[in-house]
Design an enzyme around this catalytic site. Structure first.
Site, mmCIF file in Angstrom:
data_model
loop_
_atom_site.group_PDB
_atom_site.id
_atom_site.type_symbol
_atom_site.label_atom_id
_atom_site.label_comp_id
_atom_site.label_asym_id
_atom_site.label_seq_id
_atom_site.Cartn_x
_atom_site.Cartn_y
_atom_site.Cartn_z
ATOM 1 N N THR A 150 -1.866 14.004 7.473
ATOM 2 C CA THR A 150 -0.987 13.613 8.797
ATOM 3 C C THR A 150 0.295 14.475 8.967
ATOM 4 O O THR A 150 -0.595 15.297 10.065
ATOM 5 C CB THR A 150 -0.344 12.046 7.716
ATOM 6 O OG1 THR A 150 0.299 12.632 6.753
ATOM 7 C CG2 THR A 150 -1.122 10.390 8.285
ATOM 8 N N LYS A 176 -3.695 14.576 0.718
ATOM 9 C CA LYS A 176 -2.900 14.911 1.702
ATOM 10 C C LYS A 176 -1.361 14.383 0.613
ATOM 11 O O LYS A 176 -0.843 13.576 0.251
ATOM 12 C CB LYS A 176 -2.950 14.201 2.689
ATOM 13 C CG LYS A 176 -3.293 12.735 2.290
ATOM 14 C CD LYS A 176 -2.050 11.859 2.279
ATOM 15 C CE LYS A 176 -1.098 11.946 4.122
ATOM 16 N NZ LYS A 176 -0.137 11.632 3.851
ATOM 17 N N THR A 187 3.846 10.997 1.658
ATOM 18 C CA THR A 187 3.388 9.549 1.325
ATOM 19 C C THR A 187 1.883 10.385 0.381
ATOM 20 O O THR A 187 1.088 12.010 1.737
ATOM 21 C CB THR A 187 2.250 9.251 2.799
ATOM 22 O OG1 THR A 187 3.768 8.161 3.223
ATOM 23 C CG2 THR A 187 1.618 8.479 3.309
ATOM 24 N N GLU A 273 7.226 18.838 4.781
ATOM 25 C CA GLU A 273 7.123 18.693 6.227
ATOM 26 C C GLU A 273 8.666 20.089 6.296
ATOM 27 O O GLU A 273 9.649 19.829 5.627
ATOM 28 C CB GLU A 273 7.682 17.924 6.746
ATOM 29 C CG GLU A 273 6.290 16.602 6.885
ATOM 30 C CD GLU A 273 7.255 14.978 7.118
ATOM 31 O OE1 GLU A 273 5.952 14.363 7.350
ATOM 32 O OE2 GLU A 273 8.241 14.471 6.992
ATOM 33 N N ASN A 395 10.848 14.029 11.587
ATOM 34 C CA ASN A 395 11.039 13.050 11.236
ATOM 35 C C ASN A 395 11.794 11.427 11.641
ATOM 36 O O ASN A 395 11.703 10.845 11.736
ATOM 37 C CB ASN A 395 11.521 12.581 9.552
ATOM 38 C CG ASN A 395 10.305 13.286 8.401
ATOM 39 O OD1 ASN A 395 9.663 12.532 8.136
ATOM 40 N ND2 ASN A 395 10.013 14.264 7.996
#
Length: 400
Positions: A150, A176, A187, A273, A395
């Site tokens: 993702t 992932k 996630t 991230e 985000n």
């Protein structure tokens, strides 16, 4: 008995009898978004899953499927859409994915697991899913490792080999995970394949134990996803004697599996991230293992500390605050902290460190915090990353 050599291969490859594929079905604009993993014979299987109360439909279905006989022959997966919080329709769609993959592969639906990741709350466009499954073939390519991504910057893969019962056993894993990472078994999805011969119930016991010291010891942002799962499949084609705890080579296999899981866990933390630094906390002097693990994960999970590491500010008070907010047993007058080998805290007070030297140490891509609680002989370890402006940017506009 001394454990035999475990070798990490320079290139990712599947164990004997495994095949896969990954395609661009159209769930995403350009990147691959669907894939599958297949064993030519039914494999013994084990899984660990999110403890989030809103467990996604594919996660629940895979758990139910594996728990029947601890056996799988395939996993079908997609990115872009989590199929989570989608009610009865989501459950039907997950079952349809399972049935479509089983039909294409010519195996029973109860041998197929399903995994989804991506946006929560939207129904799967099943026409696209159906077309994606129709495209997939059985190949030796590694495109499936891309199809589950993702916000990840790159696939995360590892292959190790070891000798078990006179046979070479291969263990290959991919995963992932970049944001929404705070697994309680983020996630995150993890898949491990092996040609080892081991019973499914024994594999489950081993995975459950190893997850606690690997995937459950990483954090990026403190959020636990609805779709977390780690699945291991072992098809026995290496032809080694069945692995049991009383067998001489069991510890070699267990260590090799731990190495795979730990590598993947750290790879997720490093690819958090917006992250620029991997953070590792190593705790010693804990009263017990639970305290060691708790303190380590609390340190890497502190947003204040994560921000300080991004800013390369040796604000050791952030470490002490993180330790103190746990209920672990701590000798509050004799805690020691080192950052990349440089003394930061001595006897719970600032060490006489050189600011310029410490600043240079903090510029490294990996920050290792070693902590001594002086309360026992147990240890703990956890991994996280820094908190950057980019994390907020990603985000703040996730649906765009």
């Amino acid at each position: 008995m001394t454990e035999k050599t475990i070798t990490t291969l320079t290139e990712f490859k599947w164990p004997q009898g495994f095949a896969s594929d990954g395609v661009h079905a159209g769930l995403r604009k350009e990147r691959k978004d669907m894939g599958w993993l297949y064993s030519q014979v039914p494999a013994q299987a084990a899984g660990c899953y999110t403890t989030n109360q809103f467990q996604a439909a594919p996660t629940a279905l895979t758990k139910k499927t594996i728990n029947v006989k601890h056996e799988l022959q395939a996993m079908v997966m997609n990115s872009a859409n989590a199929n989570s919080c989608t009610g009865e329709q989501g459950e039907k769609d997950a079952a349809t994915m399972q049935a479509l993959a089983a039909e294409k592969l010519g195996i029973a639906p109860e041998l197929v697991g399903v995994a989804s990741t991506g946006l929560i709350g939207a129904n799967l466009p099943m026409d696209i899913v159906k077309a994606g499954i129709a495209q997939m073939e059985l190949t030796q390519n590694t495109a499936v490792t891309e199809a589950i991504l993702t916000t990840d910057l790159h696939p995360k893969t590892i292959t190790v080999t070891c000798e078990v019962g006179g046979q070479t056993v291969t263990i290959s894993g991919f995963c992932k995970g970049s944001g929404m990472i705070h697994p309680k078994m983020a996630t995150m999805l993890g898949f491990v394949t092996s040609d080892a011969n081991i019973a499914g119930t024994q594999l489950q016991a081993l995975l459950s134990a190893e997850v606690d010291s690997t995937f459950n010891q990483i954090t990026v942002d403190g959020d636990t996803s609805t779709n977390d799962m780690v699945v291991v499949m072992a098809n026995g084609l290496a032809k080694n004697p069945e692995l049991t705890p009383d067998q001489a080579d069991y510890s070699t296999f267990a260590t090799a599996l731990h190495q795979v899981l730990a590598f993947l866990a750290q790879a997720i933390a490093a690819d958090g991230e917006g992250a620029t630094k991997l953070v590792e906390a190593n705790v010693k002097g804990a009263a017990n293992g639970a305290d060691g693990q708790k303190v380590a994960k609390t340190i890497v999970g502190s947003n204040l500390l994560k921000a300080a590491i991004f800013g390369e500010d040796a604000n050791w008070g952030r470490v002490m605050s993180a330790i103190g907010q746990t209920d672990a047993q701590v000798d509050i007058h004799h805690v020691f902290v080192w950052l990349n080998g440089l003394a930061l805290v001595e006897n719970s007070r600032s060490a006489a460190f050189d600011e310029a030297e410490m600043k240079k140490a903090m510029q490294a891509e990996k920050i290792v915090l070693d902590v001594d609680l002086n309360s026992g002989a147990a240890t703990g370890q956890a991994w996280g990353c820094d908190l950057t402006y980019k994390y907020v940017q990603i985000n703040a506009s996730y649906r765009n």
